[in-house]
Each structure stands twice: as C-alpha cells, then as structure tokens.
Design a protein around this motif. Structure first.
Motif, PDB file in Angstrom:
ATOM      1  N   TYR A  74       0.843  -1.202   0.000  1.00 55.89           N
ATOM      2  CA  TYR A  74       0.000   0.000   0.000  1.00 55.89           C
ATOM      3  C   TYR A  74       0.874   1.246   0.000  1.00 55.89           C
ATOM      4  CZ  TYR A  74      -4.766  -1.620   0.977  1.00 55.89           C
ATOM      5  OH  TYR A  74      -6.006  -2.150   0.890  1.00 55.89           O
ATOM      6  N   PRO A  75       0.459   2.267  -0.698  1.00 57.43           N
ATOM      7  CA  PRO A  75       1.218   3.514  -0.620  1.00 57.43           C
ATOM      8  C   PRO A  75       1.043   4.181   0.755  1.00 57.43           C
ATOM      9  CG  PRO A  75      -0.530   3.638  -2.261  1.00 57.43           C
ATOM     10  CD  PRO A  75      -0.654   2.314  -1.616  1.00 57.43           C
ATOM     11  N   TYR A 351     -10.418  13.517  -5.979  1.00 50.99           N
ATOM     12  CA  TYR A 351      -9.384  12.879  -6.793  1.00 50.99           C
ATOM     13  C   TYR A 351      -8.011  13.527  -6.605  1.00 50.99           C
ATOM     14  CZ  TYR A 351     -13.225  10.548  -9.161  1.00 50.99           C
ATOM     15  OH  TYR A 351     -14.328   9.800  -9.442  1.00 50.99           O
ATOM     16  N   GLY A 352      -7.940  14.455  -5.619  1.00 52.20           N
ATOM     17  CA  GLY A 352      -6.642  14.980  -5.207  1.00 52.20           C
ATOM     18  C   GLY A 352      -5.839  15.702  -6.284  1.00 52.20           C
ATOM     19  N   GLY A 353      -6.469  16.043  -7.398  1.00 53.89           N
ATOM     20  CA  GLY A 353      -5.721  16.759  -8.442  1.00 53.89           C
ATOM     21  C   GLY A 353      -4.671  15.892  -9.119  1.00 53.89           C
ATOM     22  N   SER A 354      -4.727  14.578  -8.857  1.00 55.25           N
ATOM     23  CA  SER A 354      -3.657  13.696  -9.343  1.00 55.25           C
ATOM     24  C   SER A 354      -3.942  13.166 -10.748  1.00 55.25           C
ATOM     25  CB  SER A 354      -3.525  12.499  -8.404  1.00 55.25           C
ATOM     26  OG  SER A 354      -3.282  12.950  -7.104  1.00 55.25           O
ATOM     27  N   THR A 355      -2.933  12.495 -11.286  1.00 50.57           N
ATOM     28  CA  THR A 355      -3.026  11.972 -12.648  1.00 50.57           C
ATOM     29  C   THR A 355      -3.591  10.552 -12.644  1.00 50.57           C
ATOM     30  OG1 THR A 355      -1.066  13.254 -13.095  1.00 50.57           O
ATOM     31  CG2 THR A 355      -1.627  11.542 -14.697  1.00 50.57           C
ATOM     32  N   TYR A 356      -4.514  10.276 -13.525  1.00 50.43           N
ATOM     33  CA  TYR A 356      -5.113   8.945 -13.695  1.00 50.43           C
ATOM     34  C   TYR A 356      -4.889   8.487 -15.140  1.00 50.43           C
ATOM     35  CZ  TYR A 356      -7.791   9.390  -9.300  1.00 50.43           C
ATOM     36  OH  TYR A 356      -8.163   9.496  -7.988  1.00 50.43           O
ATOM     37  N   TRP A 357      -5.329   7.268 -15.434  1.00 55.68           N
ATOM     38  CA  TRP A 357      -5.237   6.790 -16.828  1.00 55.68           C
ATOM     39  C   TRP A 357      -6.110   7.636 -17.747  1.00 55.68           C
ATOM     40  CZ3 TRP A 357      -8.875   3.193 -19.623  1.00 55.68           C
ATOM     41  CH2 TRP A 357     -10.156   3.186 -19.047  1.00 55.68           C
ATOM     42  N   ARG A 385       9.296  10.744 -17.598  1.00 56.31           N
ATOM     43  CA  ARG A 385      10.087  11.185 -16.444  1.00 56.31           C
ATOM     44  C   ARG A 385       9.786  10.375 -15.196  1.00 56.31           C
ATOM     45  NH1 ARG A 385      11.714  17.041 -16.860  1.00 56.31           N
ATOM     46  NH2 ARG A 385      11.514  17.414 -19.072  1.00 56.31           N
ATOM     47  N   GLN A 386       8.672   9.698 -15.191  1.00 54.59           N
ATOM     48  CA  GLN A 386       8.314   8.924 -13.995  1.00 54.59           C
ATOM     49  C   GLN A 386       8.595   7.428 -14.166  1.00 54.59           C
ATOM     50  OE1 GLN A 386       4.254  10.063 -13.117  1.00 54.59           O
ATOM     51  NE2 GLN A 386       4.887  12.108 -12.500  1.00 54.59           N
ATOM     52  N   LEU A 387       9.311   7.110 -15.241  1.00 50.55           N
ATOM     53  CA  LEU A 387       9.559   5.689 -15.521  1.00 50.55           C
ATOM     54  C   LEU A 387      10.299   4.990 -14.373  1.00 50.55           C
ATOM     55  CD1 LEU A 387       9.449   3.277 -17.416  1.00 50.55           C
ATOM     56  CD2 LEU A 387      11.435   4.181 -18.625  1.00 50.55           C
ATOM     57  N   ASP A 388      11.304   5.651 -13.801  1.00 45.02           N
ATOM     58  CA  ASP A 388      12.068   5.003 -12.719  1.00 45.02           C
ATOM     59  C   ASP A 388      11.157   4.652 -11.543  1.00 45.02           C
ATOM     60  OD1 ASP A 388      14.278   5.213 -14.185  1.00 45.02           O
ATOM     61  OD2 ASP A 388      15.139   6.931 -13.111  1.00 45.02           O
ATOM     62  N   LYS A 389      10.243   5.583 -11.258  1.00 49.01           N
ATOM     63  CA  LYS A 389       9.320   5.338 -10.127  1.00 49.01           C
ATOM     64  C   LYS A 389       8.383   4.175 -10.475  1.00 49.01           C
ATOM     65  CE  LYS A 389       9.943   8.839  -7.069  1.00 49.01           C
ATOM     66  NZ  LYS A 389       9.935  10.197  -7.559  1.00 49.01           N
ATOM     67  N   ALA A 390       8.009   4.078 -11.751  1.00 51.94           N
ATOM     68  CA  ALA A 390       7.109   2.988 -12.159  1.00 51.94           C
ATOM     69  C   ALA A 390       7.838   1.645 -12.048  1.00 51.94           C
ATOM     70  CB  ALA A 390       6.623   3.218 -13.586  1.00 51.94           C
ATOM     71  N   MET A 411       1.067  11.947  -8.297  1.00 54.17           N
ATOM     72  CA  MET A 411       1.464  13.345  -8.457  1.00 54.17           C
ATOM     73  C   MET A 411       2.889  13.405  -8.989  1.00 54.17           C
ATOM     74  SD  MET A 411      -0.098  16.157  -7.849  1.00 54.17           S
ATOM     75  CE  MET A 411      -1.672  16.661  -7.217  1.00 54.17           C
ATOM     76  N   ASN A 412       3.729  12.480  -8.471  1.00 54.35           N
ATOM     77  CA  ASN A 412       5.153  12.577  -8.794  1.00 54.35           C
ATOM     78  C   ASN A 412       5.712  11.249  -9.278  1.00 54.35           C
ATOM     79  OD1 ASN A 412       5.113  11.013  -6.598  1.00 54.35           O
ATOM     80  ND2 ASN A 412       6.430  12.271  -5.323  1.00 54.35           N
ATOM     81  N   GLY A 413       4.834  10.328  -9.672  1.00 53.25           N
ATOM     82  CA  GLY A 413       5.320   9.036 -10.137  1.00 53.25           C
ATOM     83  C   GLY A 413       5.095   7.937  -9.109  1.00 53.25           C
ATOM     84  N   GLU A 414       4.913   8.343  -7.831  1.00 50.99           N
ATOM     85  CA  GLU A 414       4.656   7.323  -6.808  1.00 50.99           C
ATOM     86  C   GLU A 414       3.172   7.005  -6.787  1.00 50.99           C
ATOM     87  OE1 GLU A 414       8.175   8.681  -3.736  1.00 50.99           O
ATOM     88  OE2 GLU A 414       6.149   9.395  -3.429  1.00 50.99           O
ATOM     89  N   GLU A 415       2.875   5.752  -6.546  1.00 51.49           N
ATOM     90  CA  GLU A 415       1.463   5.351  -6.453  1.00 51.49           C
ATOM     91  C   GLU A 415       0.864   5.961  -5.192  1.00 51.49           C
ATOM     92  OE1 GLU A 415      -1.760   4.513  -7.153  1.00 51.49           O
ATOM     93  OE2 GLU A 415      -0.938   2.846  -8.331  1.00 51.49           O
ATOM     94  N   CYS A 416      -0.318   6.540  -5.303  1.00 54.20           N
ATOM     95  CA  CYS A 416      -0.942   6.961  -4.049  1.00 54.20           C
ATOM     96  C   CYS A 416      -2.390   6.506  -3.924  1.00 54.20           C
ATOM     97  CB  CYS A 416      -0.766   8.438  -3.771  1.00 54.20           C
ATOM     98  SG  CYS A 416      -0.819   9.573  -5.074  1.00 54.20           S
ATOM     99  N   HIS A 417      -2.776   5.523  -4.681  1.00 55.57           N
ATOM    100  CA  HIS A 417      -4.130   5.003  -4.498  1.00 55.57           C
ATOM    101  C   HIS A 417      -4.068   3.792  -3.591  1.00 55.57           C
ATOM    102  CE1 HIS A 417      -8.088   3.493  -5.304  1.00 55.57           C
ATOM    103  NE2 HIS A 417      -8.359   4.620  -5.923  1.00 55.57           N
TER     104      HIS A 417
END
Ligand code: BGC
Length: 769
Positions: A74-75, A351-357, A385-390, A411-417
């Motif tokens: 879990y994040p 949705y926290g202003g975050s990025t989704y699919w 730019r977020q590939l390393d985090k993925a 938000m920054n490449g880290e999972e937060c769901h």
C-alpha cells in the motif's frame, strides 16, 4: 437533471441567487490557467455553505493514508492538491455592517462566465436589514498570457447611504482542505512583509516542502474627488492585508483593483521566490489592469481559433461543448511537462488533483488535435520522467528486470491510491500509457519521440506484461489472473478481456517498434539497450510465445468477447430491469451486491473495441455493443462518450445523440448530482471525442485521416479544426455533405466515407452525400 443556468452560446449565466446552488456554481464558474485555478468563491465574505478552493498546479501534500487493514505494498500517502492561500479575499464593512450575501436580502444577482474571453463577472444589488442598499460589480480573471498573475476589479456603490467603508483586501494563509485524513495543517508560515508597497505572503507546505509566494498590489479609485481615503497595511502570521478607510457619499462608486502574482518553488529556487513574485507583479502592475484584460481576451481568441467547435441549430449542445473545451484549456496548457490533468482540474478537491489513466485514454487526443504536437508531447514526457518510479513500483509488487507498473493515481510518479482492488489490480492503466505513445506517433508522425523516449517506456511496460501473464496448464494458454478492468464493478476477476487484449497488443507493438528503431535509429537503439539492459532474444521470444498462446475469453454461442472468464455465470439482467429508485446503483446497493451483479460501471470490452476498432469487423463490434450497452449503467463520467462514439459508428444515431448529451452537459445540468464537488474535467475530453470521432467519424488509419460523418438530425452543421501532422484541417459537416479546408504547408491526402481525396494547402473541397 437540473438546469438553473441560462443557455447562451458563449456565456454561462446564473440569474438570481439561490443559495442552494452556491456550491454548484462555485464549481461551474471556476477559472484556471494551467498554473493555477480557483472555484468561483465570492471575493467578499460569504458565511453560507461554500467550498473554498484555490489550487496551484503540482503543489500537493502527501496526506498519510488511512486504512483499516494495512496491506503490504500500500502507498504511504494520498497526494492531495492543496487549497492554497486565498488571494481573492476582501472584507468590506459599511458603517459597521459587513457585506455578506448570506445575511442580506439580495434584490438582483447575475453571475456570468464569459468563455470566449476567460473572464468571470458578477453584479448584484443587495440590502441589509436596516434598509441600506448597495450595488456591486466584480470582474476577475487568471491571466493566460502571464500565468502567475490574477486580477480582480471590484466596484461597490452604496445607493442610499453615506458613511465609512472599512475595507481589507487580503491574502489569507489559514486555509484547509475539506478532504483531509488527519485534519493536519497543510501550510506553514515562512514570512509576511511589505516591500515597495506590495504585500507579500510566503508559505510552505508541510512534508512536501513546496514554497509559494503571493505578492499583492491594490488600488482604490473613487468616482467622487471629495471622498477621502486612508490606507495602511496589516501583517500577521499567514495573513497580509491592504486596509482602507473610506468616507463616502451615497452614489459614490468605490472601485478596487487587486493584482496578485503567485510563484512557486516548482519554478524558482526558494531563495529567489519573493524576488520573482515582486518582479512578476511589478511587470503586471506596470502594464495595468486594462492591458492585462486585453491580453486575456487575445489569448483566449487564439485558443478558440483552432480549438472551437461550432454546432449550428442546437444552442444547448453548443454551450455544452464550449464549456467542455473551455475547462480543458483552463486545466492544462502543455507549457510544463511536469504537470498533468486531474479528473477535477482546478474545480474541486476530489481525486486529489492527481493523474489517472484518464489522461492517456481520454484527454490526449483533445490536446493533440487542438493544442498541437508540443502540448501532447509534454503529456507523454510526464510519464517518461516517472519511468524510474514505475519500475520501483513494480519491484515493490514483486516484479523485476526493469518491469514497470505506472501508478493508478499519482502526483510525482509514486502510487498513491490505496484500495487494493484498484492499486494492485487495475493494471490496464499500463496499456493506456503504451497506447498513448502509439496514438501520438500516428497523429503527429513524430517517430523521433519513439527513439528518444517512447521505446524505453514500451520495453518496461512489456516486461511487466510478460511477467504478469502466467501459463495455465488446463487451458494451455497465457492468462492474466486477479485483475480489475475498467469496469470497477467487478474486482479480482480472471482474464478481463480488455486487459488481456491491451497487454498483448503492447507486446505486439513493442516488437514492431524494436524493429523500426533498431533498423532506422541504430544509435538510439544502442543507447536504449545499454540503459535498459534489454536482452532482445530471450526477452522477445517469451513475448512471441505469449502472443501465440493468448487467452482472450469469448462466448462461441453469442459471438461476444467475455468481459472476464466468469461473466456469463452472473445472473444476466438489463439496465431496463432496474427501478428508477435503484439508480445510481452505487448509491442504493451494497458494494457486495454490485460486485455480484452483471451491471457495468463504464465501457470495458467496448473500451477495447473503441481503442482498437480497426482490428475488428463492424459486425463483431455490433454484436458486442448490442450485448454490453444494455448492461452498462454509465456510473462513471468516462463511459457515455465511448458508447456514443461506437453508437455513431454503428448507425445508432438516436442513441449516440442521447449518450452525447449526457456527457456534454453532464456538469452544466448536474446529471450525477455531485457538481458541488467539482467538474468532471477528464470526461470533458470524452465529449470532444464523441463529437469529433463520433459525429465527425474521424479516424487515423495508417498515415491518413478518415472521416465518416453522421450528423444528428437536429443539427444544421458541425464545424471543428484539428492539427494533423503538418496541417491544420477545418471540417464542416452539414446535412448535405462535408467541406474540408487544409491549412498548414503541405498537400494532404485524406478519406471521406472510404474514398481518397487530395487537398492542396490553402484550398478546400466539398463532397455531397
Ligand atoms: C473511474 C476511473 C477513473 C476515475 C477518475 C472512476 O470513477 O472508474 O476509470 O479513472 O474515476 O476519473
């Protein structure tokens, strides 16, 4: 459906103040400019129910995750876009009575959002219980030209009394998110100061340590020379204010101008932030309010020139699509590859202003077609730019060798769901990210992107799929177990058709891309091999094996693809079997009952048939549509648009129109009864798709654009413009045919209803049915 706004082609108009609608209007009349955005809160005090919201792109707080039962993987947090210090605020006290529309009798009220110019206006006449009456006119905008600048003009005319106005024009840093897990204070004070008559408020976010600085300049001008004004400045922790004492006579018009600059440590080193804020503000105040306003009008004119869609013969549909386009352009401008699109944009906290699919599956085509290549490229670079985090994310879940699982929410490449059935299982998002690269390249022709960035992402995603597929002995096929497809009303299912298909497609297309880059961009290929440690032979031979033994569930009898292995074991019902009182089922049924039912939240198999339409016979699409559409409750705003596009393609014109209306006026007419929380920004891109790909029938096949238009009977014409490769094409469809104008520099060859035409740059063709 609820309709309290006036219809107009360019304006959103609210006549009269119904306090019940206040939070809804705060969402609908929101402003944004890509860098920041705000709900349409009043400048002056409003003590009635309201959701204060002013958001800065990319500024978030890692709100510690709250779950009853922790699961490994879990994040730690859910990133929340923050309600930032309120810079629009004004406290206005006339002879001891505060201007507060909740406490006053409102005689007239009109709020207008001018979408053509990007300007929000309000006008009202209101009175206090003692009979004092006042007229107020306000105007505000967030500059599209100077993204760090916002401006307000506020005029108040006491109509039947004279006396003293005490006015505080402030920036308030004591602000909260409604949606906060532990009621933590998100903002820490850094400093407040007055420099060169500018009030400065510098604050810092807790944990994430973003600094933001707001600098404010205010002016007061009066219609009567005899009116006297004194002015001082008040500073306290997280608060700065320009304070005015004004002696006025009845009928005097007192006008305030407030210009504010907002800079963040995302853009400047912290030690220069205040200096930069002052610099931006000085440039803006030197230009002056009128010039800033003119720039605003011009900027929007430019956006509309290539982004507008004109519908003749249906004012309601016209207003709907312009509202959608307006909000999309307010949310994301493509000027910064570190930013993305939150499902609610700048219109609410959810949705926290975050990025989704949503970005890749729904939004990209809008920005690609109306904003051009660079805007779309930045959306792709965001993920690159977020590939390393993925890759790290996939490692945490037990994958290896550079396999990447991009986050469901980030938000920054880290999972937060942190709902396990989504975080760990809704892995189809990886496929949408691969598809977006494909979509971008076929639209722009920018193969170089693939060589420099895209292939690296594709290899990492393919590695993930390759490990996520497992071999089933009984089936003698490769399967993907334990997933959630786009339809979130089924969890932990085996072999979701959409996921298996998009996973296999990714492997297939990555193999193609490898060949292309190896042969044509050999230097890049070598760099990629080095960077990714890619070992082509053993790795790709497993991909081939998977592709040759792929399990895609289907039902031979009905000839449909199965949403998942066990879908037909469910009791089969249709949406028409539901009582109106049971809808939406997510508000009336237990979660358990929803999961056991066959009802589908949003396009799932049909999402796949939409994305990969050219790989399927029309007859196959029809069979699946006829089966799944009557089982779909469309309880995600992302659903009706996909169904509308397929319905248009299949010739179900009435259904297509009905589904289209549901998406285009979803927010304006509050179909889902939740507009107070914010607008559905990403579904707005779906509305655009429903028009352009649905009624316009636009497709890219190979290197060419195709149009198969089918205009709703009610409409006289539909006009839109798209950037495609090196051309800008304007399409006008009416009931008797289609006219296409080619701009740009090259002749273009395109297809209308299957027949090829060449159009020289600067000329147009008309084809009648
Ligand atoms: C949908 C998801 C979507 C999310 C944000 C959910 O209701 O099911 O597909 O990504 O909303 O828009």
């Amino acid at each position: 459906m609820l309709r309290y706004l006036q219809e107009d082609e360019w304006l959103i108009i609210e006549e009269g103040l119904d306090r019940e609608n206040q939070k809804k209007s705060e969402s609908l009349f929101s402003l944004g400019n890509g860098h920041m955005g705000m709900r349409a809160n009043f400048e002056e005090t409003y003590s009635g129910p309201s959701l204060r919201g002013l958001y800065l792109a990319g500024i978030y707080y890692p709100d510690k995750t709250r779950v009853g039962w922790w699961k490994n993987g879990y994040p730690e947090y859910f990133a929340k876009v923050l309600n930032a210090p309120n810079w629009i605020g004004m406290k206005l006290v006339f002879n001891g009575s505060e201007l507060d529309l909740e406490q006053m009798k409102v005689d007239t009220f009109c709020r207008t959002l001018n979408m053509k110019e990007g300007i929000l206006n309000r006008e009202f006449v209101a009175s206090w219980p003692d009979g004092k009456r006042i007229r107020v006119e306000t105007e505000r905008f967030l500059s599209m030209e100077r993204r760090e600048i916002g401006a307000i003009r506020y005029s108040a005319t006491p109509l039947n009394f004279s006396g003293i106005l005490e006015a505080s024009l402030f920036i308030e840093g004591n602000v909260f998110n409604e949606d906060s897990n532990y009621d933590e204070t998100f903002w820490e004070p850094v400093s407040q100061a007055v420099i060169d008559d500018y009030c400065i408020l510098h604050t810092r976010t807790g944990k994430s340590n973003f600094d933001i600085c707001m600098a404010m300049h205010t002016e007061c001008s009066l219609s009567n020379d005899h009116t006297s004004v004194s002015h001082d400045q008040i500073l306290r922790e997280k608060y700065v204010s320009d304070h005015y004492n004004i002696n006025f006579l009845a009928g005097d018009k007192i006008r305030f101008t407030k210009i504010v600059s907002v800079t963040t440590s995302r853009d400047y080193p912290k030690e220069y932030l205040e200096e930069q804020s002052i610099k931006r503000l000085r440039e803006a105040t030197t230009a002056g309010y009128r010039k800033l306003r003119e720039e605003q009008v011009l900027s929007w004119e430019k956006k509309w020139r290539t982004g507008d869609i004109i519908i003749e013969g249906d004012i309601s549909a016209q207003q709907g699509i312009r509202f959608n386009i307006f909000q999309l352009n307010q949310t994301y401008t493509g000027h910064d590859p570190l930013l993305n699109i939150g499902p609610k944009g700048f219109t609410g906290e959810k949705y926290g202003g975050s990025t989704y699919w949503d970005t890749e599956a729904f939004c990209l085509p809008f920005y690609m077609s109306t904003g051009g290549k660079e805007v779309a490229r930045n959306l792709l670079l965001y993920r690159y730019r977020q590939l390393d985090k993925a890759i790290e994310n996939a490692q945490k879940l037990g994958f290896n060798n550079g396999a990447a699982l991009f986050p469901m929410v980030t938000m920054n490449g880290e999972e937060c769901h942190n709902e396990w059935e989504i975080t760990f299982e809704e892995i189809h998002r990886n496929g949408a990210i691969a598809f977006a690269i494909y979509n971008y390249i076929r639209h722009t022709g920018d193969e170089q992107y693939l060589a420099e960035y895209g292939l690296e992402v594709l290899i990492a995603i393919s590695r993930f799929w390759s490990q996520r597929f497992t071999f089933s002995d009984p089936l003698q096929k490769f399967v993907i177990l334990g997933v959630t497809g786009p339809n979130e009303y089924e969890n932990n299912v085996n072999n979701n058709w959409y996921t298996n298909y998009i996973a296999a497609w990714t492997l297939f297309w990555t193999l193609d891309c490898i060949e292309l880059i190896r042969d044509k961009y050999n230097l890049d290929w070598k760099l990629i091999l080095e960077k990714t440690n890619f070992n082509p032979d053993p790795e790709t031979s497993r991909w081939f094996t998977i592709l040759n033994h792929l399990h895609l569930p289907s039902d031979e009898k009905s000839g449909i693809f199965l949403q998942q292995d066990g879908y037909l074991d469910k009791e089969q019902q249709l949406v028409t079997d539901l009582l109106p009182a049971e809808r939406p089922i997510n508000q009336h049924w237990s979660w358990d009952r929803i999961l056991r039912s066959c009802f589908i939240k949003q396009a799932d198999v049909l999402q796949g048939l939409y994305l990969f339409e050219e790989n399927f016979e029309k007859e196959v699409i029809k069979r699946n549509f006829d089966f799944y559409e009557p089982r779909t409750v469309h309880e995600s705003s992302l659903s009706p648009c996909v169904h509308a596009i397929l319905a248009s393609r299949l010739g179900y014109s009435e259904l297509a129109y009905e589904l289209y209306l549901r998406t285009s006026r979803l927010d304006l007419d509050d179909y889902n009864h939740e507009i107070q929380e914010g607008c559905h920004i990403t579904s707005m891109a779906g509305t655009w798709l429903a028009l352009v790909e649905g009624f316009g029938g636009m497709r890219i096949i190979g290197d060419h654009l195709h149009f198969n238009p089918c205009l709703p009977i009610k409409w006289k014409s539909l006009t839109f413009t798209v950037h495609f490769r090196n051309t800008i094409i304007s399409i006008n469809i009416n009931q008797s045919g289609i006219r296409i104008h080619a701009g740009g520099i090259e002749e273009i060859e395109l297809f209308i209803n299957g027949k090829g035409y060449k159009i020289k740059s600067g000329t147009e063709i008309t084809i009648n049915h």
